[in-house]
Write a protein that holds these residues in place. Sequence first.
Motif, PDB file in Angstrom:
ATOM      1  N   GLY A 172       0.799  -1.228   0.000  1.00  0.00           N
ATOM      2  CA  GLY A 172       0.000   0.000   0.000  1.00  0.00           C
ATOM      3  C   GLY A 172       0.823   1.265   0.000  1.00  0.00           C
ATOM      4  N   GLY A 173       2.161   1.132   0.026  1.00  0.00           N
ATOM      5  CA  GLY A 173       3.053   2.272   0.098  1.00  0.00           C
ATOM      6  C   GLY A 173       3.115   3.021  -1.220  1.00  0.00           C
ATOM      7  N   GLU A 193      -4.138   0.843   3.883  1.00  0.00           N
ATOM      8  CA  GLU A 193      -3.688   0.153   5.096  1.00  0.00           C
ATOM      9  C   GLU A 193      -4.532  -1.089   5.365  1.00  0.00           C
ATOM     10  OE1 GLU A 193      -1.741   1.422   8.223  1.00  0.00           O
ATOM     11  OE2 GLU A 193      -0.464   2.547   6.865  1.00  0.00           O
ATOM     12  N   SER A 194      -5.162  -1.649   4.344  1.00  0.00           N
ATOM     13  CA  SER A 194      -6.066  -2.773   4.558  1.00  0.00           C
ATOM     14  C   SER A 194      -5.331  -4.009   5.073  1.00  0.00           C
ATOM     15  CB  SER A 194      -6.793  -3.110   3.250  1.00  0.00           C
ATOM     16  OG  SER A 194      -5.841  -3.324   2.231  1.00  0.00           O
ATOM     17  N   TRP A 195      -4.014  -4.068   4.813  1.00  0.00           N
ATOM     18  CA  TRP A 195      -3.225  -5.205   5.281  1.00  0.00           C
ATOM     19  C   TRP A 195      -2.924  -5.100   6.762  1.00  0.00           C
ATOM     20  CZ3 TRP A 195       1.314  -3.438   7.365  1.00  0.00           C
ATOM     21  CH2 TRP A 195       1.661  -2.118   7.014  1.00  0.00           C
ATOM     22  N   ASN A 196      -3.146  -3.942   7.349  1.00  0.00           N
ATOM     23  CA  ASN A 196      -2.730  -3.672   8.714  1.00  0.00           C
ATOM     24  C   ASN A 196      -3.823  -4.106   9.687  1.00  0.00           C
ATOM     25  OD1 ASN A 196      -1.865  -2.600  11.100  1.00  0.00           O
ATOM     26  ND2 ASN A 196      -1.304  -0.622  10.237  1.00  0.00           N
ATOM     27  N   GLU A 197      -3.498  -5.033  10.599  1.00  0.00           N
ATOM     28  CA  GLU A 197      -4.530  -5.532  11.508  1.00  0.00           C
ATOM     29  C   GLU A 197      -5.034  -4.451  12.462  1.00  0.00           C
ATOM     30  OE1 GLU A 197      -0.569  -7.153  13.132  1.00  0.00           O
ATOM     31  OE2 GLU A 197      -1.512  -6.929  11.208  1.00  0.00           O
ATOM     32  N   GLU A 198      -4.233  -3.418  12.695  1.00  0.00           N
ATOM     33  CA  GLU A 198      -4.651  -2.319  13.562  1.00  0.00           C
ATOM     34  C   GLU A 198      -5.907  -1.633  13.016  1.00  0.00           C
ATOM     35  OE1 GLU A 198      -2.887  -0.596  16.370  1.00  0.00           O
ATOM     36  OE2 GLU A 198      -2.182  -2.666  16.586  1.00  0.00           O
TER      37      GLU A 198
END
Lengths: 201, 179
Positions: A172-173, A193-198
């Motif tokens: 996503g960068g 940031e969909s990959w980010n579990e936060e």
Amino acid sequence: MSEIEKSELLDRFTYLSERESSDHLALNCPAEQLIEFCTVLRDEFQFDLLLDVTAIDWDVATPRFTGVYHFYSTVKQMYLRVASDCVDNIKPTLPSLVPLYSAADWHERETYDLMGIHYEGHPNLKRILMWDSYPYHPLRKDFPLAGIETPLPAEDVVEQTNLQVSAAPMMGGPFVSSGDGKMSQTEPKAKDESWNEEKGK
Amino acid sequence: MNKQTVAYDSKVEGEVIVTRADAVINWIRKNSVWPMPMGLACCAIELMAAGGSRFDISRFGMEVMRFSPRQADCMIVAGTVTYKMAEVVRRIYEQMGDPKWVVAMGACASSGGMYRSYATLQGVDRVVPVDVYVSGCPPRPEALLDAMIKLQEKIKNENSVKNLLTKHPIKKIRKDAVS
């Protein structure tokens, strides 16, 4: 640079034009007159130090490439920026400043390597950062940051490892800071940031 | 205190120690790891700190940093590996004599770290077989020492006699393609 010298320069060299700048004096100079102008800069206006040679890729605009030079006068303690448009968009060319400033040597090689500007008259214009057979100029606007699949030049190592240059996972960068606000809230973030579990919480 | 039963009594049996060859060889190897500092970026500074008196890597018999791969048996890849440097890292690894180990020190060597770019190899395990990965950017010297102790544990459990008598096994590198 004092106002007198600036008007003196602009009067003497009719091909110069003042360039928009938020800091130091900046001048536009056509590529054909660059050597002539820089010789005068060095010999008569005491700009004895070439600090930086770089280029700008304007992407879809024409002219696409602009070479940028930063000069410094150790006598007058002043900076001067000179910009020069490349006429050809396909094979951008500028005259080499190596005969005038030996500092230009590696700077021009780097700009050739990453931006693909050809410096005519350079004594040794080959890549300085990427390897010699690398086919792209990575800082151009049409080159993806993650990279493009490319074979590596070392045959023995490729045989052993099957390694090749492949596009880096961007997740996503690129990661950029929003810039304003509290430092804790403006840490560099990816747009996706969909990959980010936060984010899922 | 109870009188301890000692398995080996030198007065009876003489100056002889009975053990396994693996145990002896591995014990020698694990306490005389000679690292080759493959210092490529800022991690190398922490690597140097690990060699200094405060952290003192020589407590584990690893202070003999060798800059020649011929004399080293553990390559510590400390820093960002670019594609241009990858072939050099591989060649230096091949020049090391068996047995040899690799420690990927820090985020860059382990995964490319923050350099998601056209120039950077996304993990040194794509060119050399890595035994221990160290997290951190850069890792503190303690983290490196911890990794080296983990490597010692790994060396301790190797089939060294079998590897000596047969052809030394070639460790595998990571093969998956990066998308």
